[in-house]
Design a protein around this motif. Structure first.
Motif, PDB file in Angstrom:
ATOM      1  N   HIS A   1       0.800  -1.053  -0.089  1.00 43.10           N
ATOM      2  CA  HIS A   1      -0.105  -0.093   0.030  1.00 43.10           C
ATOM      3  C   HIS A   1       0.806   1.238   0.095  1.00 43.10           C
ATOM      4  O   HIS A   1       1.822   1.119   0.347  1.00 43.10           O
ATOM      5  CB  HIS A   1      -0.945   0.013   1.191  1.00 43.10           C
ATOM      6  CG  HIS A   1      -1.852  -1.131   1.265  1.00 43.10           C
ATOM      7  ND1 HIS A   1      -2.749  -1.321   0.274  1.00 43.10           N
ATOM      8  CD2 HIS A   1      -1.893  -2.303   2.102  1.00 43.10           C
ATOM      9  CE1 HIS A   1      -3.449  -2.356   0.603  1.00 43.10           C
ATOM     10  NE2 HIS A   1      -2.991  -2.973   1.786  1.00 43.10           N
TER      11      HIS A   1
ATOM     12  N   ASP B   1     -10.692   6.152   3.570  1.00 44.54           N
ATOM     13  CA  ASP B   1     -11.308   4.919   4.026  1.00 44.54           C
ATOM     14  C   ASP B   1     -12.804   5.088   4.052  1.00 44.54           C
ATOM     15  O   ASP B   1     -13.180   6.317   4.352  1.00 44.54           O
ATOM     16  CB  ASP B   1     -10.655   4.702   5.309  1.00 44.54           C
ATOM     17  CG  ASP B   1     -11.358   3.346   5.915  1.00 44.54           C
ATOM     18  OD1 ASP B   1     -10.667   2.434   5.684  1.00 44.54           O
ATOM     19  OD2 ASP B   1     -12.236   3.380   6.790  1.00 44.54           O
ATOM     20  N   PRO B   2     -13.704   4.381   3.998  1.00 44.41           N
ATOM     21  CA  PRO B   2     -15.097   4.734   3.920  1.00 44.41           C
ATOM     22  C   PRO B   2     -15.701   5.135   5.540  1.00 44.41           C
ATOM     23  O   PRO B   2     -16.505   6.038   5.346  1.00 44.41           O
ATOM     24  CB  PRO B   2     -15.797   3.301   3.829  1.00 44.41           C
ATOM     25  CG  PRO B   2     -14.857   2.467   2.837  1.00 44.41           C
ATOM     26  CD  PRO B   2     -13.498   2.923   3.446  1.00 44.41           C
ATOM     27  N   ASP B   3     -14.791   4.586   6.329  1.00 44.24           N
ATOM     28  CA  ASP B   3     -14.992   5.135   7.888  1.00 44.24           C
ATOM     29  C   ASP B   3     -13.955   6.287   8.373  1.00 44.24           C
ATOM     30  O   ASP B   3     -14.053   6.551   9.500  1.00 44.24           O
ATOM     31  CB  ASP B   3     -14.817   3.867   8.841  1.00 44.24           C
ATOM     32  CG  ASP B   3     -15.705   2.771   8.578  1.00 44.24           C
ATOM     33  OD1 ASP B   3     -17.037   3.018   8.312  1.00 44.24           O
ATOM     34  OD2 ASP B   3     -15.367   1.693   8.654  1.00 44.24           O
ATOM     35  N   PHE B   4     -13.799   7.160   7.307  1.00 44.62           N
ATOM     36  CA  PHE B   4     -12.788   8.169   7.519  1.00 44.62           C
ATOM     37  C   PHE B   4     -13.423   9.278   8.559  1.00 44.62           C
ATOM     38  O   PHE B   4     -14.703   9.284   8.383  1.00 44.62           O
ATOM     39  CB  PHE B   4     -12.317   8.896   6.181  1.00 44.62           C
ATOM     40  CG  PHE B   4     -11.714  10.413   6.359  1.00 44.62           C
ATOM     41  CD1 PHE B   4     -10.347  10.195   6.475  1.00 44.62           C
ATOM     42  CD2 PHE B   4     -12.617  11.543   6.261  1.00 44.62           C
ATOM     43  CE1 PHE B   4      -9.817  11.681   6.558  1.00 44.62           C
ATOM     44  CE2 PHE B   4     -12.081  12.609   6.373  1.00 44.62           C
ATOM     45  CZ  PHE B   4     -10.565  12.644   6.606  1.00 44.62           C
TER      46      PHE B   4
ATOM     47  N   ARG C   1     -16.486   9.002   4.971  1.00 41.71           N
ATOM     48  CA  ARG C   1     -15.941   9.549   3.787  1.00 41.71           C
ATOM     49  C   ARG C   1     -16.939  10.481   2.815  1.00 41.71           C
ATOM     50  O   ARG C   1     -16.555  11.525   2.541  1.00 41.71           O
ATOM     51  CB  ARG C   1     -15.550   8.324   2.640  1.00 41.71           C
ATOM     52  CG  ARG C   1     -14.783   8.699   1.496  1.00 41.71           C
ATOM     53  CD  ARG C   1     -14.518   7.355   0.647  1.00 41.71           C
ATOM     54  NE  ARG C   1     -15.433   6.619   0.598  1.00 41.71           N
ATOM     55  CZ  ARG C   1     -15.283   5.252   0.369  1.00 41.71           C
ATOM     56  NH1 ARG C   1     -13.879   4.922  -0.197  1.00 41.71           N
ATOM     57  NH2 ARG C   1     -16.101   4.302   0.037  1.00 41.71           N
TER      58      ARG C   1
ATOM     59  N   ASP D   1       2.515   4.492   8.664  1.00 46.22           N
ATOM     60  CA  ASP D   1       0.864   4.732   8.799  1.00 46.22           C
ATOM     61  C   ASP D   1       0.552   6.097   9.208  1.00 46.22           C
ATOM     62  O   ASP D   1      -0.788   6.363   9.264  1.00 46.22           O
ATOM     63  CB  ASP D   1       0.163   3.595   9.382  1.00 46.22           C
ATOM     64  CG  ASP D   1       0.362   2.365   8.631  1.00 46.22           C
ATOM     65  OD1 ASP D   1       0.762   2.276   7.539  1.00 46.22           O
ATOM     66  OD2 ASP D   1       0.344   1.077   9.485  1.00 46.22           O
TER      67      ASP D   1
ATOM     68  N   THR E   1      -3.226   6.139   8.491  1.00 45.14           N
ATOM     69  CA  THR E   1      -3.814   5.751   7.312  1.00 45.14           C
ATOM     70  C   THR E   1      -3.919   4.184   7.701  1.00 45.14           C
ATOM     71  O   THR E   1      -3.567   3.512   8.664  1.00 45.14           O
ATOM     72  CB  THR E   1      -2.904   5.677   6.116  1.00 45.14           C
ATOM     73  OG1 THR E   1      -1.397   5.113   6.346  1.00 45.14           O
ATOM     74  CG2 THR E   1      -2.537   7.208   5.598  1.00 45.14           C
ATOM     75  N   ARG E   2      -4.588   3.478   6.795  1.00 44.48           N
ATOM     76  CA  ARG E   2      -5.128   2.007   7.062  1.00 44.48           C
ATOM     77  C   ARG E   2      -5.191   1.124   5.756  1.00 44.48           C
ATOM     78  O   ARG E   2      -5.957   1.781   4.996  1.00 44.48           O
ATOM     79  CB  ARG E   2      -6.146   1.855   8.057  1.00 44.48           C
ATOM     80  CG  ARG E   2      -6.536   0.215   8.424  1.00 44.48           C
ATOM     81  CD  ARG E   2      -7.716   0.392   9.089  1.00 44.48           C
ATOM     82  NE  ARG E   2      -8.961   1.078   8.664  1.00 44.48           N
ATOM     83  CZ  ARG E   2      -9.736   1.987   9.540  1.00 44.48           C
ATOM     84  NH1 ARG E   2      -9.144   2.216  10.765  1.00 44.48           N
ATOM     85  NH2 ARG E   2     -10.667   2.597   9.327  1.00 44.48           N
ATOM     86  N   GLU E   3      -4.290   0.237   5.356  1.00 48.37           N
ATOM     87  CA  GLU E   3      -4.612  -0.388   4.111  1.00 48.37           C
ATOM     88  C   GLU E   3      -4.686   0.396   2.911  1.00 48.37           C
ATOM     89  O   GLU E   3      -5.213   0.183   2.068  1.00 48.37           O
ATOM     90  CB  GLU E   3      -5.764  -1.478   4.241  1.00 48.37           C
ATOM     91  CG  GLU E   3      -5.511  -2.421   5.350  1.00 48.37           C
ATOM     92  CD  GLU E   3      -6.622  -3.322   5.342  1.00 48.37           C
ATOM     93  OE1 GLU E   3      -7.643  -3.284   4.518  1.00 48.37           O
ATOM     94  OE2 GLU E   3      -6.649  -4.201   6.346  1.00 48.37           O
TER      95      GLU E   3
ATOM     96  N   GLN F   1      -5.527   3.811   2.465  1.00 49.17           N
ATOM     97  CA  GLN F   1      -6.308   4.800   2.464  1.00 49.17           C
ATOM     98  C   GLN F   1      -6.178   5.735   3.742  1.00 49.17           C
ATOM     99  O   GLN F   1      -5.858   5.135   4.949  1.00 49.17           O
ATOM    100  CB  GLN F   1      -7.657   4.143   2.413  1.00 49.17           C
ATOM    101  CG  GLN F   1      -8.101   3.576   1.177  1.00 49.17           C
ATOM    102  CD  GLN F   1      -9.483   3.154   1.118  1.00 49.17           C
ATOM    103  OE1 GLN F   1     -10.068   2.489   1.830  1.00 49.17           O
ATOM    104  NE2 GLN F   1     -10.083   3.629  -0.036  1.00 49.17           N
TER     105      GLN F   1
ATOM    106  N   SER G   1      -7.522   7.202   6.946  1.00 52.78           N
ATOM    107  CA  SER G   1      -8.607   6.492   8.027  1.00 52.78           C
ATOM    108  C   SER G   1      -8.787   7.641   8.915  1.00 52.78           C
ATOM    109  O   SER G   1     -10.069   7.930   9.414  1.00 52.78           O
ATOM    110  CB  SER G   1      -8.021   5.610   8.752  1.00 52.78           C
ATOM    111  OG  SER G   1      -6.943   5.838   9.520  1.00 52.78           O
TER     112      SER G   1
END
Length: 115
Positions: free
Chosen positions: A2, A29-32, A44, A74, A99-101, A103, A105
């Protein structure tokens, strides 16, 4: 493998300055979540919508003074200032990205008005 936090932070500022909201959505991330003073933008879609439609000034440029790498790839802290379309400084900022994976976060933003 990543992308690291520094790469993602650079991409974040470019997306904001160039109104690249699809790119911005892709790197979050969707849960940003963003915490900024008394305001929290949770998710997000809420964040992208705010940046696209509701932020007070959109014709701005982030001028980065320094990227401060933490011990982890990260996390990165970025110091800079925001300029309006005429080059006047609006405020100084300090952003801490997590960041996480591959993206972003979490973003914690601290701002200081110019003296």
């Amino acid at each position: 493998m990543h992308p690291d936090a520094t790469f993602l932070a650079r991409l974040y500022y470019t997306a904001l300055d160039e109104h690249g909201y699809d790119t911005l959505r892709d790197i979050l991330d969707p849960d940003f979540v963003q915490h900024r003073g008394e305001m929290t933008l949770d998710g997000r879609e809420e964040f992208v919508s705010f940046m696209r439609d509701d932020r007070p000034q959109k014709d701005t440029t982030h001028v980065i003074d320094r990227y401060i790498q933490s011990k982890s790839e990260d996390e990165i802290v970025v110091r800079g200032h925001l300029e309006d379309s005429t080059g006047d400084e609006l405020f100084v900022f300090l952003d801490r990205f997590r960041t996480r994976e591959g993206q972003i976060s979490e973003l914690k933003t601290f701002v200081k008005s110019p003296n």
